[in-house]
Write an enzyme that holds these catalytic residues in place. Structure first.
Site, PDB file in Angstrom:
ATOM      1  N   CYS A 101      36.671 -30.371 -46.580  1.00  0.00           N
ATOM      2  CA  CYS A 101      36.847 -31.448 -47.548  1.00  0.00           C
ATOM      3  C   CYS A 101      38.306 -31.540 -47.976  1.00  0.00           C
ATOM      4  O   CYS A 101      38.933 -30.514 -48.261  1.00  0.00           O
ATOM      5  CB  CYS A 101      35.952 -31.202 -48.765  1.00  0.00           C
ATOM      6  SG  CYS A 101      36.057 -32.504 -50.013  1.00  0.00           S
ATOM      7  N   HIS A 144      28.234 -36.405 -46.633  1.00  0.00           N
ATOM      8  CA  HIS A 144      29.313 -35.762 -47.384  1.00  0.00           C
ATOM      9  C   HIS A 144      30.023 -36.783 -48.277  1.00  0.00           C
ATOM     10  O   HIS A 144      30.226 -36.545 -49.470  1.00  0.00           O
ATOM     11  CB  HIS A 144      30.314 -35.116 -46.409  1.00  0.00           C
ATOM     12  CG  HIS A 144      31.522 -34.541 -47.065  1.00  0.00           C
ATOM     13  ND1 HIS A 144      31.672 -33.191 -47.284  1.00  0.00           N
ATOM     14  CD2 HIS A 144      32.636 -35.116 -47.570  1.00  0.00           C
ATOM     15  CE1 HIS A 144      32.824 -32.965 -47.877  1.00  0.00           C
ATOM     16  NE2 HIS A 144      33.433 -34.128 -48.069  1.00  0.00           N
ATOM     17  N   GLU A 145      30.404 -37.924 -47.693  1.00  0.00           N
ATOM     18  CA  GLU A 145      31.158 -38.926 -48.454  1.00  0.00           C
ATOM     19  C   GLU A 145      30.314 -39.560 -49.555  1.00  0.00           C
ATOM     20  O   GLU A 145      30.807 -39.804 -50.658  1.00  0.00           O
ATOM     21  CB  GLU A 145      31.733 -39.990 -47.519  1.00  0.00           C
ATOM     22  CG  GLU A 145      32.713 -39.460 -46.496  1.00  0.00           C
ATOM     23  CD  GLU A 145      33.865 -38.632 -47.065  1.00  0.00           C
ATOM     24  OE1 GLU A 145      34.294 -38.878 -48.214  1.00  0.00           O
ATOM     25  OE2 GLU A 145      34.357 -37.744 -46.353  1.00  0.00           O
ATOM     26  N   HIS A 148      30.314 -37.530 -52.617  1.00  0.00           N
ATOM     27  CA  HIS A 148      31.493 -37.756 -53.456  1.00  0.00           C
ATOM     28  C   HIS A 148      31.276 -38.930 -54.401  1.00  0.00           C
ATOM     29  O   HIS A 148      31.698 -38.883 -55.560  1.00  0.00           O
ATOM     30  CB  HIS A 148      32.741 -38.026 -52.604  1.00  0.00           C
ATOM     31  CG  HIS A 148      33.430 -36.791 -52.138  1.00  0.00           C
ATOM     32  ND1 HIS A 148      34.001 -35.882 -52.990  1.00  0.00           N
ATOM     33  CD2 HIS A 148      33.650 -36.328 -50.879  1.00  0.00           C
ATOM     34  CE1 HIS A 148      34.543 -34.901 -52.285  1.00  0.00           C
ATOM     35  NE2 HIS A 148      34.332 -35.141 -51.000  1.00  0.00           N
TER      36      HIS A 148
END
Length: 192
Positions: A101, A144-145, A148
């Site tokens: 990351c 993953h994104e 965020h």
């Protein structure tokens, strides 16, 4: 409307510990020149990081302090934006993967992800798009994104007592699992 202004300036990347990385980002209501300028800065930041570090396929807007549901991706084709991305299907099967990351720069983390996902998103012209049944490497990246955008970091999802390792093990643990898959917005449109 062009998706990327080559004169855009890279922004500083927020690092773990910054409270802005823990906030849920609101949805984008419309695409205008201000949003495209911010999107270009997000893409410029991703390209700059990749040039300096040798890795980095995507970045979420909160990672530069821009609190909107936007992700910039560069998967070998031209860079593109996912605006208001939403996962609409997840495979039942999961897998463990070593994750890296931009905002947690000193470690890699073993996390569990769905093997495949499908999502909807808006493009830089605010047209609704669908990206179906992504392969594992892209499904992992999208998950993953989107984490965020919801204020979740990969360290929150670490699996096992040895689930956090130093970044020095990147080539050993992360590198071999990365695909050379090249994807552009046109590729997504073609298969839709």
């Amino acid at each position: 409307m062009a998706v990327f202004n080559a004169d855009a300036v890279a922004a500083p990347i927020l690092i773990s510990g910054d409270d802005r990385l823990r906030r849920r980002s609101p949805e984008v209501k419309e695409v205008d020149n201000a949003l495209l300028a911010q999107g270009s800065s997000l893409i410029a930041t991703l390209l700059d990081f990749r040039e300096r570090s040798g890795f980095g396929r995507a970045i979420a807007a909160p990672q530069i302090g821009w609190m909107q549901r936007v992700v910039a991706m560069n998967l070998g084709g031209e860079p593109f934006l996912l605006i208001n991305p939403e996962i609409i299907w997840r495979s039942e099967d999961t897998f463990l993967v070593w994750d890296d990351c931009l905002s947690v720069p000193d470690v890699i983390v073993r996390v569990r992800r769905n093997t495949s996902v499908s999502l909807t998103f808006r493009d830089h012209e605010f047209q609704l798009r669908r990206w179906s049944r992504l392969p594992a490497d892209l499904a992992e990246l999208v998950q993953h994104e989107l984490n965020h955008l919801d204020g979740v970091l990969m360290t929150d999802l670490a699996e096992g007592v040895d689930g956090v390792q130093p970044l020095t093990r990147w080539k050993e643990l992360v590198g071999p699992a990365r695909s050379d898959t090249k994807v552009s917005l046109r590729d997504i449109e073609r298969v839709a």
